[in-house]
Design a protein around this motif. Structure first.
Motif, mmCIF file in Angstrom:
data_model
loop_
_atom_site.group_PDB
_atom_site.id
_atom_site.type_symbol
_atom_site.label_atom_id
_atom_site.label_comp_id
_atom_site.label_asym_id
_atom_site.label_seq_id
_atom_site.Cartn_x
_atom_site.Cartn_y
_atom_site.Cartn_z
ATOM 1 N N LYS A 26 0.825 -1.319 0.089
ATOM 2 C CA LYS A 26 0.124 0.082 -0.010
ATOM 3 C C LYS A 26 0.705 1.276 0.105
ATOM 4 O O LYS A 26 1.731 1.362 0.738
ATOM 5 N N LYS A 27 0.673 2.211 -0.883
ATOM 6 C CA LYS A 27 1.388 3.484 -1.057
ATOM 7 C C LYS A 27 1.475 3.963 0.329
ATOM 8 O O LYS A 27 2.404 4.663 0.856
ATOM 9 N N SER A 28 0.478 4.391 0.764
ATOM 10 C CA SER A 28 0.034 4.991 2.350
ATOM 11 C C SER A 28 0.909 4.382 3.254
ATOM 12 O O SER A 28 1.633 5.327 4.134
ATOM 13 N N ALA A 29 1.195 3.287 3.135
ATOM 14 C CA ALA A 29 1.855 2.474 4.349
ATOM 15 C C ALA A 29 3.405 2.606 4.158
ATOM 16 O O ALA A 29 4.249 2.236 4.954
ATOM 17 N N GLU A 32 6.202 8.406 2.211
ATOM 18 C CA GLU A 32 6.184 9.580 2.884
ATOM 19 C C GLU A 32 6.593 10.645 2.118
ATOM 20 O O GLU A 32 7.739 10.680 1.349
ATOM 21 N N GLU A 33 5.871 11.670 1.855
ATOM 22 C CA GLU A 33 6.275 12.820 1.024
ATOM 23 C C GLU A 33 6.839 13.859 2.051
ATOM 24 O O GLU A 33 6.320 14.297 3.012
ATOM 25 N N SER A 34 7.812 14.580 1.525
ATOM 26 C CA SER A 34 8.399 15.564 2.082
ATOM 27 C C SER A 34 8.695 16.871 1.092
ATOM 28 O O SER A 34 9.092 16.496 0.106
ATOM 29 N N ILE A 49 9.318 15.628 -2.502
ATOM 30 C CA ILE A 49 10.257 14.462 -2.639
ATOM 31 C C ILE A 49 9.473 13.329 -1.845
ATOM 32 O O ILE A 49 9.316 13.312 -0.874
ATOM 33 N N ASN A 50 9.313 11.948 -2.555
ATOM 34 C CA ASN A 50 8.843 10.866 -1.875
ATOM 35 C C ASN A 50 9.997 10.144 -1.233
ATOM 36 O O ASN A 50 11.110 9.839 -1.900
#
Length: 64
Positions: A26-29, A32-34, A49-50
């Motif tokens: 799962k992308k959400s798990a 993290e985007e910063s 940036i991911n």
């Protein structure tokens, strides 16, 4: 990841899309985007940036 696996960033992005579309992760798990701010020439530029966790890195390595 591109440097780690000796591939270009487009190839890594393709592998990540396949991993998330297939439901392997799962992308959400695993992502993290910063925001990163830096100077480019005379401008101060903000980019998103991911960052990916170890599960995502391992999955890309297995697919590659």
């Amino acid at each position: 990841m591109a440097d780690l696996f000796g591939k270009d960033s487009d190839t890594i992005g393709l592998h990540l899309r396949n991993i998330y579309q297939s439901g392997e992760l799962k992308k959400s798990a695993t992502t993290e985007e910063s925001s990163v701010v830096r100077r480019e020439g005379g401008l101060q530029v903000s980019r998103k940036i991911n960052f990916y966790n170890l599960d995502a890195v391992i999955s890309v390595g297995v697919q590659g």
